[in-house]
Design a protein around this motif. Structure first.
Motif, PDB file in Angstrom:
ATOM      1  N   ALA A  84       0.166   6.312   2.439  1.00  0.00           N
ATOM      2  CA  ALA A  84      -0.677   5.678   1.417  1.00  0.00           C
ATOM      3  C   ALA A  84      -1.131   6.656   0.340  1.00  0.00           C
TER       4      ALA A  84
ATOM      5  N   ALA B  66      -5.655   4.521  -0.056  1.00  0.00           N
ATOM      6  CA  ALA B  66      -4.891   3.764  -1.052  1.00  0.00           C
ATOM      7  C   ALA B  66      -5.760   3.344  -2.231  1.00  0.00           C
TER       8      ALA B  66
ATOM      9  N   LYS C 189       1.927   5.301  -6.814  1.00  0.00           N
ATOM     10  CA  LYS C 189       1.493   6.687  -6.621  1.00  0.00           C
ATOM     11  C   LYS C 189       1.337   7.388  -7.963  1.00  0.00           C
TER      12      LYS C 189
ATOM     13  N   ARG D 177      -6.710   2.235   4.001  1.00  0.00           N
ATOM     14  CA  ARG D 177      -7.108   1.450   2.824  1.00  0.00           C
ATOM     15  C   ARG D 177      -7.992   2.270   1.887  1.00  0.00           C
TER      16      ARG D 177
ATOM     17  N   LEU E 105       0.809  -1.218   0.000  1.00  0.00           N
ATOM     18  CA  LEU E 105       0.000   0.000   0.000  1.00  0.00           C
ATOM     19  C   LEU E 105       0.841   1.266   0.000  1.00  0.00           C
TER      20      LEU E 105
END
Length: 417
Positions: A255, A233, A138, A230, A132
């Motif tokens: 993240a 991400a 990214k 999460r 992650l």
């Protein structure tokens, strides 16, 4: 004289039942050892389906059993593991049915490192292993976002700081504030819901900012919540985290696609300065004009060099040269044709002479003749082709003689053996 009461053998001691003994011990221990802290090392952890946690605390000489009821276990900020050195707060409880006592634990802290720090370290290692925080996933931020979503508390300083910078850099920017709590037990769920809501906004957002001001680790803990990390991400919108101050790093920062040290810096990262853009465009225009001038000067110099070439200064010289070349080629062609025709005529005359010399007329002129049958004009080469009384004709050099065969005499020398 001895009285009954004075006889020692007659006195009966007062006996306690086992239950009474355990009850008295329970009252004594539970009344005496309440809300105490016990230091030790965890071992023999058991987690039944009930949700309670059973364990043993030990040191070098002794050990004591402990229990964490489900309600308290759900509030733990990190996973308990064998071998951890901990401080446990709770009450002594006596289990009369077995005559044993245990420590009912309400709170657990790690010795040497805070429980929040340890929980943070555990979750970071877990999510890091899942990829992650991988830099390769990214995404770049859009250069000119038109619609920006800001997930934060609408009354926080983060809103003021971000909007102040954003409006200064690009006054007509469209910023949508998605209100959420950014602290407390309900904050994590609201932040996740805010990120989800941002993806349903139409027209779609170009970039999303999750922000709040600084604070302690406890204040920022919702941004270390696994659900929030999460959700960040998984965001389909490029996302910038602007949480806390420069020294504060949360798992949400790791993240996100870009981390801003402050909400103000998030405004600088997301929103381009219109003044800076105008300066950049002016510089590009200057560079473009310079390149056009340089290109024009180069082309003009090349044209001047080309204009001095003979093909431009004396253009008909080339035409005259080509015309002369064609004339010479035509003369060479005509001479070649004449030479070929003369040679062919000579060869034809020689061949005609040769054919004439061996032709039948020349042979006849030398005294030879050709005999043919009168009816079919077949060449007579043997007496066997003729019969007595048959008409024949003899071709001479100057005419034809018609005659009839009177007799046939065979040349014996040439007769067939």
């Amino acid at each position: 004289m001895n009285t009954p009461n004075s006889n020692p053998a007659a006195a009966k001691p007062t006996a306690l039942s086992v239950t009474q003994l355990n009850d008295q011990v329970k009252q004594t221990l539970e009344g005496r050892f309440r809300n105490i802290w016990v230091a030790g090392e965890i071992t023999d952890i058991a987690r039944p389906h009930s949700g309670h946690i059973y364990l043993t605390l030990k040191d070098k000489q002794s050990q004591v059993r402990g229990v964490i009821w489900r309600s308290a276990a759900e509030r733990l900020r990190f996973d308990l593991q064998d071998g951890q050195s901990v401080l446990c707060q709770g009450d002594v409880d006596v289990y009369g049915a077995r005559g044993t006592y245990q420590l009912v634990i309400r709170r657990v802290e790690l010795r040497g490192v805070g429980d929040l720090q340890f929980a943070l370290r555990q979750l970071q290692q877990k999510l890091q292993a899942e990829g992650l925080f991988d830099p390769a996933r990214k995404r770049p931020l859009p250069r000119f976002p038109r619609r920006i979503g800001l997930v934060t508390s609408p009354t926080s300083a983060a809103v003021h700081d971000f909007l102040e910078v954003a409006q200064r850099r690009w006054p007509d920017l469209n910023v949508l504030i998605i209100p959420t709590k950014v602290q407390g037990t309900e904050a994590a769920a609201e932040i996740v819901a805010g990120i989800d809501a941002a993806h349903r906004i139409q027209p779609a957002l170009d970039v999303l900012v999750v922000a709040r001001g600084g604070g302690s680790l406890e204040d920022l803990w919702c941004f270390n919540d696994e659900r929030v990390v999460r959700a960040i991400a998984a965001s389909q919108i490029p996302l910038v985290s602007a949480i806390g101050h420069e020294i504060d790093v949360t798992l949400s920062d790791l993240a996100s696609d870009r981390r801003a040290l402050t909400p103000s810096e998030a405004g600088e990262l997301v929103v381009r300065s219109r003044d800076d853009l105008a300066k950049e465009l002016a510089k590009l225009a200057d560079d473009l004009r310079l390149r056009i001038f340089q290109k024009h000067a180069t082309v003009q110099s090349q044209l001047e060099q080309l204009s001095r070439r003979p093909v431009f200064t004396r253009p008909f010289d080339r035409i005259a040269q080509q015309s002369q070349w064609f004339d010479e080629a035509e003369l060479r062609f005509n001479r070649g044709i004449q030479q070929v025709v003369a040679k062919m005529r000579q060869q034809l005359a020689s061949t005609a002479e040769l054919l004439d010399a061996v032709g039948p007329l020349k042979v006849l002129a030398r005294g030879y003749s050709v005999t043919q049958t009168a009816d079919a004009g077949k060449l007579v080469q043997s007496v066997e082709q003729l019969q007595v009384g048959q008409s024949i004709q003899t071709v001479l050099a100057d005419g034809i003689v018609h005659s009839t065969v009177d007799t046939l005499t065979e040349n014996r020398d040439n007769a067939k053996g």
